[in-house]
Scaffold this motif. Structure first.
Motif: not given
Length: 253
Positions: A89-112
């Motif tokens: 559900h983290c990948l689902w854009n509920a307001p727009r009712k569509r899946w978030i494209p991969p290129e709009s995601l970033r993973f920040a490892a060890g973030y603080q």
């Protein structure tokens, strides 16, 4: 190498959006922006901080999403050099009712506190066989998992966490909306198994923690038993529902 991130109030927007777990309105009112904090929110703030810059905790990070009208985050965990386990559900854009494209995601490892040990773009993601088949989000808990495929092999630098089907004294670790820039862990949340095979436990978790790993300590460090799917407030505490690894059985390659 530690990367500086310009992350302004990720995951602290009100309303339903990507990166926010399935919350009832009552709990959302309590812990939403501008709402009065009560003892339930204090339990979340009282979670033990972890040093996300150090192994093994650096394998946990934030799954970040930003668009013109939405900024949000979830929690994810590296289980392979390029694979991050999180909630679908983290990948689902509920307001727009569509899946978030991969290129709009970033993973920040060890973030603080505005910095991360390593950051990678997302090139794609995999989900359960029934998830997204119709183009819509399948709300069934057993479909609420996803594997992000990273452009960079961050696991080589920050480490990965192995998977396990069970373990003693499990606890969750994530980035709650009340403290979104600090990785923290709960006290042991002893789950009970539901008739459907899910794990349900009284555990102080909230939006932002979605996809947070349920962990158990083994002889070689923490192992991932499952991930947070949703939370439900009760008169006593917060009920958290985890999707156990045994139900989706993803690989570690």
């Amino acid at each position: 190498m530690r990367w500086a991130l310009a992350l302004m109030f990720w995951g602290l927007l009100s309303g339903w959006a990507a990166g926010q777990p399935l919350l009832t309105p009552a709990w959302d009112d309590i812990c939403g922006l501008g709402a009065e904090r009560d003892s339930g929110c204090q339990a979340i703030r009282d979670r033990e901080p972890l040093d996300a810059a150090q192994r093994p905790w650096s394998a946990i990070g934030r799954v970040n999403f930003a668009s013109i009208d939405i900024r949000s985050h979830c929690t994810g965990v590296l289980i392979g050099e390029r694979l991050v386990l999180t909630a679908a559900h983290c990948l689902w854009n509920a307001p727009r009712k569509r899946w978030i494209p991969p290129e709009s995601l970033r993973f920040a490892a060890g973030y603080q506190r505005g910095r991360a040990v390593a950051v990678s773009d997302v090139t794609g993601y995999r989900m359960g066989s029934g998830q997204g088949r119709t183009g819509l989000f399948d709300t069934r808990i057993e479909q609420d998992w996803a594997l992000l495929e990273l452009a960079e092999p961050l696991g080589r630098e920050v480490g990965t966490l192995p998977l396990a089907e069970a373990g003693e004294a499990p606890f969750a670790a994530g980035y709650p909306g009340l403290r979104p820039h600090l990785l923290s862990r709960t006290a042991p949340c002893i789950p009970r198994r539901t008739a459907e095979g899910f794990l349900r436990a009284r555990c102080p978790l909230m939006r932002g923690d979605s996809g947070a790993p349920l962990l158990t300590m083994g002889p070689d460090g923490p192992r991932v038993i499952g991930i947070l799917s949703r939370v439900v407030p009760t008169p006593e505490e917060i009920d958290a529902i985890f999707l156990p690894y045994a139900l989706f059985g993803v690989g570690e390659t």
